[in-house]
Scaffold this active site. Structure first.
Site, short mmCIF file in Angstrom:
data_model
loop_
_atom_site.label_atom_id
_atom_site.label_comp_id
_atom_site.label_asym_id
_atom_site.label_seq_id
_atom_site.Cartn_x
_atom_site.Cartn_y
_atom_site.Cartn_z
N ARG A 155 10.06 -4.45 -5.71
CA ARG A 155 10.10 -3.20 -6.47
C ARG A 155 9.51 -2.04 -5.68
O ARG A 155 8.77 -2.20 -4.72
CB ARG A 155 9.35 -3.34 -7.78
CG ARG A 155 7.84 -3.62 -7.61
CD ARG A 155 6.99 -2.36 -7.72
NE ARG A 155 5.60 -2.60 -7.40
CZ ARG A 155 5.07 -2.42 -6.21
NH1 ARG A 155 5.80 -2.03 -5.19
NH2 ARG A 155 3.78 -2.65 -6.01
N GLU A 158 1.17 6.71 -10.11
CA GLU A 158 0.31 5.99 -9.15
C GLU A 158 -1.15 6.09 -9.56
O GLU A 158 -1.64 7.18 -9.89
CB GLU A 158 0.51 6.60 -7.76
CG GLU A 158 0.52 5.57 -6.66
CD GLU A 158 1.67 4.59 -6.80
OE1 GLU A 158 1.40 3.43 -7.21
OE2 GLU A 158 2.82 4.94 -6.49
N GLY A 207 4.00 -3.68 0.58
CA GLY A 207 3.79 -2.90 -0.63
C GLY A 207 5.00 -2.88 -1.55
O GLY A 207 5.05 -2.10 -2.49
N SER A 236 6.07 -5.66 -3.04
CA SER A 236 5.84 -6.77 -3.96
C SER A 236 6.68 -8.01 -3.69
O SER A 236 7.34 -8.56 -4.58
CB SER A 236 6.02 -6.31 -5.40
OG SER A 236 5.02 -6.91 -6.16
N SER A 237 6.64 -8.46 -2.45
CA SER A 237 7.24 -9.75 -2.14
C SER A 237 6.52 -10.86 -2.91
O SER A 237 7.13 -11.88 -3.24
CB SER A 237 7.15 -10.04 -0.63
OG SER A 237 5.82 -10.26 -0.23
N ASP A 282 4.13 -5.13 -11.21
CA ASP A 282 5.04 -5.76 -10.26
C ASP A 282 5.83 -6.90 -10.90
O ASP A 282 7.04 -7.02 -10.72
CB ASP A 282 4.26 -6.33 -9.06
CG ASP A 282 3.47 -5.26 -8.36
OD1 ASP A 282 3.56 -4.08 -8.75
OD2 ASP A 282 2.73 -5.61 -7.41
#
Ligand code: ADP
Ligand code: MG
Length: 389
Positions: A31, A37, A128, A130-131, A176
């Site tokens: 994502r 943020e 960053g 989101s693996s 995430d």
């Protein structure tokens, strides 16, 4: 590579490794957070989108009982997880993202069968995007395929979050895993981090895409920066007399200004403004009002740079280059995305200008910083899916 091609590739790798066809294939995306943020731990809103990059798993029942064999087709690494009893933490490190999810399903009374699994991921690792959530949610989705049972996607996301917290030791929020499990093609996900309510925000116009620009830097910090920001937000809320900054407004902040130190005031101003910007941006997306959405993205970046102080030279360089290209060159807006101090920027762009924008950002970023950026585009992609089974 699209998802069907990726599925064919992982099936071929499964066949090569295990000598037969896989019976099930499941995938879940990475994502990018389009806006919102440092709002999640302030009970605020975030607006992420699933990207066209996936963790994908192919599986069949194993001949031997009691264990799941894992084969990572990219790193050519194998691992085994004992599923004859409660699944525990173990080696290698990456297997804990999977172990944690299996344990979560066991805790809900699911029996985990013995499996042979081959998997890979097109989400860049540690970038960053989101693996980690993609790997967790694809594991959960594979469990659904294999058992033929369904789980509420919110439950699946919460299992995945708990896996990341307890098994991988990362104290992440819910964003995430929620977007990976609940994303829908051509939609962003407006997520209320307080109530966990979600709203799919349509973004149907194929003429507009998101461009993800990885600065390929990650500045080593002393470590206390995030904890310090969180503490400052809590302090601001306390001094303003609200439960969390979600409950504050620009007027409440202005009225309470003299109670706050200059720094704490700026931190609160970012969070309060960012929550508003996120809601406005969601409206703008619904109305296909791209220049307005772009302005909110730039405003988000300046606020993160100046008030929250989590940007860095390289992220700022990308945003400056984007501003130089401007709407004429096909960019509506650009901002840093993720925790900060490196990582990625996200830009809202005209789809037909992607090639020219990519060339220009690559060249100018290299000239400014001496670093090669990694750039790719995505339309809002689908959340977790069973591809075969
Ligand atoms: P991000 O989620 O932003 O990519 P994280 O540090 O949260 O970064 O997660 C990256 C970690 O997730 C990797 O270091 C690795 O342990 C694990 N991981 C994710 N995908 C894979 C994969 N396909 N193969 C092996 N490990 C993976
Ligand atoms: Mg992660």
């Amino acid at each position: 590579m699209n998802l069907q091609e990726l599925a064919a590739q992982v099936a071929a790798e499964f066949q090569k490794h295990y000598g037969r066809e896989p019976r099930w294939i499941a995938a879940a995306p990475g994502r990018v957070n389009v806006i919102g943020e440092h709002t999640d731990y302030n009970d605020g809103f975030v607006l992420p989108m699933a990207i066209d990059r996936y963790a994908i798993m192919a599986a069949d029942l194993a001949s031997a009982p009691g264990k799941i064999s894992l084969y990572d087709t990219h790193f050519k690494e194998s691992a085994a997880i004992d599923v004859s009893g409660p699944v525990t933490k173990g080696a290698p490190k990456w297997s804990n993202y999977i172990r944690g999810v299996l344990a979560g399903f066991q805790n809900r009374g699911w029996k985990i069968p013995a499996l042979d699994v081959a998997f890979t991921s097109t989400v860049p690792l540690g970038g960053g995007l989101s693996s980690s959530a993609a790997l967790e949610v694809s594991t959960g989705t594979l469990m659904e395929a294999v058992t033929g049972k369904k789980i509420d996607p919110v439950e699946k996301a919460l299992i995945a979050q708990k896996a990341e917290n307890d098994f991988a030791g990362v104290p992440c929020g819910i964003m995430d895993q929620f977007i990976s499990a609940l994303g829908r093609e051509n939609h962003l996900l407006l997520l209320d981090c307080r109530s966990r309510q979600t709203e799919l925000v349509p973004m149907n116009d194929p003429a507009v895409s998101l461009l993800i620009i990885n600065t390929n830097v990650k500045h080593e910090l002393s470590g206390g920066e995030y904890a310090e920001r969180r503490a400052q937000c809590e302090e601001a809320a306390r001094l303003l007399g609200v439960k969390s900054l979600r409950d504050a407004t620009a007027e409440i902040l202005e009225r309470g200004k003299n109670k706050l130190s200059e720094v704490v005031f700026r931190r609160a101003r970012h969070v309060i403004g960012e929550i508003e910007r996120t809601l406005h941006a969601a409206e703008g997306i619904k109305n296909s009002n791209w220049p307005t959405v772009g302005q909110f993205m730039y405003a988000s970046h300046y606020s993160l740079r100046d008030d929250y102080e989590v940007s860095c030279r390289e992220l700022d360089a990308v945003v400056e280059i984007a501003e130089g290209i401007g709407i004429k060159g096909g960019i509506f807006g650009c901002r840093m995305t993720g925790g900060g101090f490196g990582g990625c920027c996200v830009a809202l762009v005209k789809t037909d200008a992607i090639d020219s924008i990519t060339k220009r950002i690559s060249a100018d970023y290299k000239a400014k910083t001496g670093i090669e950026a990694t750039i790719f585009s995505s339309r809002p992609a689908a959340g977790a899916t069973v591809i075969k089974g």
